[in-house]
Scaffold this motif. Structure first.
Motif, PDB file in Angstrom:
ATOM      1  N   UNK B 134      17.506  33.542  22.642  1.00  0.00           N
ATOM      2  CA  UNK B 134      16.698  32.845  22.332  1.00  0.00           C
ATOM      3  C   UNK B 134      15.373  31.503  23.159  1.00  0.00           C
ATOM      4  N   UNK B 135      15.026  30.911  21.947  1.00  0.00           N
ATOM      5  CA  UNK B 135      14.468  29.568  22.471  1.00  0.00           C
ATOM      6  C   UNK B 135      14.915  28.870  22.973  1.00  0.00           C
ATOM      7  N   UNK B 136      15.324  28.639  22.706  1.00  0.00           N
ATOM      8  CA  UNK B 136      16.526  26.831  22.627  1.00  0.00           C
ATOM      9  C   UNK B 136      16.473  25.985  22.309  1.00  0.00           C
ATOM     10  N   UNK B 141       9.479  27.559  23.369  1.00  0.00           N
ATOM     11  CA  UNK B 141       9.336  28.147  23.834  1.00  0.00           C
ATOM     12  C   UNK B 141       9.230  28.114  25.397  1.00  0.00           C
TER      13      UNK B 141
END
Lengths: 333, 279, 440
Positions: B134-136, B141
């Protein structure tokens, strides 16, 4: 807030704690039989051993390593029970304490704790005591279920001890002596339920088999190690029995007496000290069987299970190095 | 008495034969080694970090020993720095290139305060895994994932996750600009930049390439590509909504103006050192 | 005879609670978000622009190169935006946003429910039709189907395996599809048989789908060259390599493709899409999606237009609750957690799972107790515990030597580990590091 996690998102309910708890449960029938036959003595030895193992582990982790306590994973309890199962009921309690120290601190924690030990801790404890205090370690109490509180020791020889004696005396003494000795050997039923002299946990094949069945049912162990271990012993003794017609080789007696069942079901299947692959497990078990046979018949000791398993423990890293599953898509044409 | 004599004779013969064998073996398997290699290896830091592009310090020493005056210029040990290279050059009789001292710089300022966590990360602590799934936590991103793969790969202990901000900080004194963190970071947030005059350097602490509004939604200090910095200094390029300040931009001359005019605070400048910064 | 693969495997809880729910239409959302990359390979080239009116089945983006796939509109309406929009994981993806107006199909699409059984086309025509319909492998990998059905020079195909095995827990989309569209799937298999030039299609179904086995088997009796093979319920039976070894006894050599051992494996969803594309002229614009999970109020099997936001489906099933911990696209063993619920359903989304903390709780990692359960479970015969050790110590060459790259990332090791060591994550990290080292 949603969670981000890597796959897989579900886990088997079988965790370390449950595995260990299952082993404790599986050891219970043998403990009950031990207390039934050996009375208060047995109970004190078992409780002392378990308490000592837990205490040593707690002290070591808490004061020496200064880490989070690991006693809640039941492994010290298992070691304590197995150690007690390997001791006679009349064992002085301070010796039990020393045995527990060897098992937990020297054999397990010094190697890095659960999963990193090379040798089975309980067996190290037992062998240490066996070599240090041979008299106390071979003082077998006669089974007696009439009087729980009777601590007045009546000693009895173990089946294997009788067989060994037979071996030593057969060449020199008369036939009548031999017949007398053979007469002392308990019958199959007595050996099966545990009405015989011996270490606490090893006497009753029935109780151990019940525990083993429970472990198999709960998928804690696989059938390979116990099966191949027992089968190797059975085949070797049967072969010798048929060839020599000597009562010392009687296969069923060997299967049911001594620590063979306890060793095959609970000791040789110990995760940390047995190989990981199926192939490795089979080789390990056959090796154990072979060594047990050799020690029982060609050494000074009547019993060889602990030594056999400890020797094979030393080979586990080697076995693991050479025997592992074939990787899909390689090897086969 | 006889026993002693015969023992002495027997052992003497064995010793003599062994010595002979050892002598011939050492003659036969003698490895011709350039003594320079060993000498240079002694000078090198011995971290075997691979920052120079060679497998280890021994290989670097070999390459140095083989090099001629021209190819020697391409060899550089970022860990030992200029002083080490000077010693190596002296040992070989070359003239050392004087290179500017450099340091690793994190191009992200997505601290816990600037970019609050929006999701709960429940997986092993690894930026490389988190980047894949995922992007975190911050939703950016291109931003720092705050899980510290760079910290674990740094051999010199120069990186640590700041307990308050959650992002890694570079210890300028320990950083040898070996570039391990640059290779490790899955989002390429590290850059090796010159330490600058008096330790003063100016850079964009953001790597987000999204449109300004989207980027700001996740992080207060994101670069929004407003071009203000590019107007102050023509060397600055803004591409994909992201400004990049080349190392050639003089921090002393433009630094404070750039920082003052950046509307989001994406441009940061390190403070000048009072005393003599470095040799 | 019930077949299975020989190495490893695990038996997770099945949770197939939607196995008896018929497929229902999910309906039309207000907007659909259609990503231009729903497959492995290069993204498609966009053909429409903002303001264009499109119908159901209109080509939106053309495949770019061989390893790529066409993208069609799944609704009728107006293109309102073509922009970077966050996908399920928060990363920006180029998507075409269409505002839904009515439900008008392209004229060429046969919308009747009659089953066409004749295949009046030549092989080239069929491949062309499949290509124009944008069909990709719908099991999850998303490899463009035309590439998979084009046999390279010198290779011979012996088996077409139609993968009806849904070994992931919770999911029932393929199960329901086989029960309800059995004849179409069998005809689809005949079409693929024709392309591959064989008469040997095997529909593999695992034994926990007795209804599907019976329905498909009854129909295959009337068709030559299509048979049903019953497989044991075991995870990961549905993996390409495991399925091939179960059915044919062959093993795909390390680093090779199924075609190298004469096998082509296609998911039942793909086969159904091939049938619709070839005989009904219907491009791939909808798929079956299971919405389920222990935190889902009304689990269902939906027929969903591609591009429908996941939140639209979730709301239809009762919505998220306070307890929902994870939303997963795909199954719980190999699926990915979703952080953006506006993310669209794509060609590869086989399920949307809403799971509670109870189901997904990841306990703390403990020390390895060397129980060897991971070794027994690995369907590739790897030693996951060793991969873990090597990865933690960054021993890349050793990782390569023990075949880490052959890992299929099924997650059996991490599922079974009693010490809760994230073995799959170590495998993935190891693979990242090996690739990094190979690149130099």
């Amino acid at each position: 807030m949603l969670k981000v996690a890597t796959a897989p998102h579900m886990f088997s309910p079988l965790d370390t704690k449950r595995l260990m708890r299952d082993v404790v449960i599986a050891l219970m029938p043998a403990a009950v039989v031990a207390v039934f036959f050996f009375g208060l003595n047995a109970l004190t030895v078992i409780l002392t051993s378990v308490a000592a193992c837990v205490m040593w582990e707690y002290l070591f982790v808490h004061y020496l390593l200064k880490q989070k306590s690991t006693i809640n994973n039941y492994s010290a309890i298992i070691t304590g029970m197995l150690l007690a199962f390997n001791l006679p009921a009349t064992m002085p309690l301070w010796m039990v304490l020393i045995g527990a120290f060897m098992a937990i601190v020297v054999a397990k924690m010094a190697f890095g704790g659960l999963g990193k030990n090379i040798f089975n801790p309980a067996l190290v404890g037992r062998v240490f005591l066996f070599i240090s205090f041979p008299v106390q370690m071979t003082m077998w109490m006669k089974p007696n279920w009439h009087d729980f509180f009777n601590t007045d020791v009546q000693t009895a020889a173990t089946t294997l001890g009788i067989l060994k004696h037979l071996d030593a005396s057969s060449s020199a003494t008369s036939l009548t002596h031999e017949v007398e000795a053979v007469h002392d050997i308990p019958n199959y039923l007595q050996m099966f339920v545990g009405y015989t002299g011996g270490s606490l946990g090893e006497v009753s094949a029935l109780a151990l088999l019940v525990g083993g069945a429970y472990l198999l049912l709960r998928r804690v162990i696989t059938w390979h190690v116990p099966f191949y271990y027992l089968a190797t012993m059975l085949i070797l003794t049967s072969a010798m029995w048929l060839l020599t017609d000597d009562v010392r080789y009687e296969p069923l007696t060997h299967l049911l007496s001594g620590g063979l069942m306890l060793g095959a079901i609970f000791m040789a299947t110990d995760y940390a000290t047995s190989p990981m692959s199926v192939k490795g497990k089979i080789i390990f078990a056959i090796g154990c069987g072979l060594l047990t046979f050799i020690i029982r018949f060609y050494s000074a000791y009547p019993e060889g299970v602990s030594f056999a398993i400890l020797i094979m423990n030393a080979f586990v890293p080697l076995i693991d190095k050479f025997y592992y599953p074939r990787v899909y898509g390689t090897g086969r044409k | 008495m006889d026993i002693i004599v015969s023992d002495i004779i027997a052992l003497g013969i064995i010793a003599f034969l062994s010595a002979l064998i050892l002598y011939f073996v050492s003659q036969k398997f003698h490895v011709e080694e350039n003594p320079k290699v060993e000498e240079i290896e002694q000078i090198l830091p011995g971290a075997n970090c691979g920052a120079c592009g060679k497998a280890g310090c021994y290989n670097f020493a070999e390459a140095c020993a083989k090099a001629n005056a021209k190819s020697f210029k391409t060899l550089y040990c970022p860990v030992g720095g200029a002083s080490t290279m000077k010693k190596v050059a002296d040992a070989l009789g070359f003239k050392a290139e004087v290179k500017e001292e450099t340091v690793a710089v994190l191009k992200c300022n997505g601290t816990c305060e600037n970019a609050p966590a929006k999701i709960f990360y429940d997986a092993p602590v690894s930026c490389r895994l988190a980047h894949q799934i995922s992007v975190g936590q911050t939703g950016c991103p291109d931003g720092c994932l705050r899980l510290g793969d760079c910290v674990s790969v740094c051999k010199f202990g120069a990186l640590s996750i700041h307990p308050q901000t959650g992002i890694p900080v570079v210890d300028e004194n320990k950083c040898t600009s070996c570039g391990a963190c640059v290779k490790m970071c899955p989002r390429g947030l590290f850059e090796i930049r010159p330490k600058g005059k008096n330790g003063q350097r100016v850079y964009v602490a953001c790597s987000n390439k999204q449109k300004g509004a989207v980027a700001r939604k996740n992080c207060k200090v994101a670069c929004i590509g407003c071009m203000k910095c590019a107007k102050i200094c023509t060397q600055i390029k803004v591409e994909n909504n992201l400004s990049y300040i080349p190392v050639s931009v003089d921090a002393e001359e433009f630094g404070s103006e750039l920082v003052k005019n950046c509307p989001t605070g994406a441009i940061v400048m390190t403070e000048a050192k009072k005393e003599k910064g470095h040799d | 005879m019930i077949k299975t693969f020989s190495i490893g495997g695990i038996h997770p809880d099945k949770h197939k609670i939607t196995a008896h729910n018929p497929i229902i239409d999910a309906g039309l959302p207000e907007y659909v978000y259609i990503p231009i990359k729903q497959h492995i390979g290069t993204p498609a080239k966009i053909l429409v622009k903002q303001g264009d009116k499109v119908k159901v089945g209109t080509l939106l983006a053309d495949s770019d190169g061989i390893v790529s796939a066409d993208i069609h509109s799944s609704v009728s309406g107006e293109v309102v935006k073509i922009d970077n929009i966050p996908d399920a994981f928060g990363y920006d993806e180029k998507m075409i946003v269409i505002k839904v107006e009515g439900d008008e199909f392209e004229a060429s699409i046969d919308t009747s429910s009659d089953i066409v059984k004749d295949i009046p086309f030549s092989v080239d025509e069929i491949i062309q039709k499949i290509r124009e319909s944008g069909i990709v492998g719908m099991g999850g990998a998303g490899f463009p189907t035309p590439v998979k059905t084009t046999i390279p020079e010198g290779k011979k195909v012996d088996f077409l395996i139609v993968n009806g095995i849904e070994c992931e827990p919770w999911l029932t989309a393929d199960d329901r599809l086989m029960i309800e569209k059995a004849e179409e799937i069998v005809v689809g298999a005949k079409i693929l048989n024709k392309i591959l030039g064989i008469q040997n299609a095997i529909v593999a179904i695992d034994e926990n789908k007795p209804e599907a086995i019976e329905v498909v088997r009854n129909i295959t009796r009337r068709y030559v060259g299509v048979n049903v093979c019953e497989c044991q319920t075991k995870y990961p039976q549905g993996g390409e390599k495991q399925l091939i070894s179960a059915i044919t006894g062959r093993e795909v050599p390390s680093g090779k493709l199924p075609i190298d051992v004469g096998c082509v494996v296609q998911n039942v969803g793909t086969v159904f899409a091939v049938y619709e594309a070839v005989l009904k002229n219907k491009p791939l614009f909808e798929r079956i999606v299971t919405v389920s999970g222990d935190d889902c109020a009304q689990p269902q099997n939906f027929r969903v237009r591609l591009g429908t936001p996941a939140s639209f489906l979730i709301d239809k099933c009762g919505g998220l609750t306070q307890k929902t911990a994870e939303v997963i696209f795909g199954g719980p063993m190999m699926g990915h957690t979703v952080i953006n619920l506006q993310a669209p359903i794509t060609k590869l989304t086989s399920g949307v799972l809403l799971l509670s903390e109870k189901e997904t709780h990841r306990p703390d990692m403990m020390d390895c107790i060397r129980c060897g359960k991971c070794v027994d479970a690995c369907p590739i015969g790897l030693r996951p515990f060793l991969i873990g050790v090597y990865t933690r110590n960054n021993m890349i060459d050793e990782l390569k030597d023990i075949h880490t790259m052959d890992c299929i990332e099924c997650g059996s090791c991490a599922y079974i580990c009693p010490a809760r060591i994230p073995l799959l994550d170590y495998c993935k990290l190891g693979k990242i590091e090996i690739r990094k080292k190979q690149k130099g």
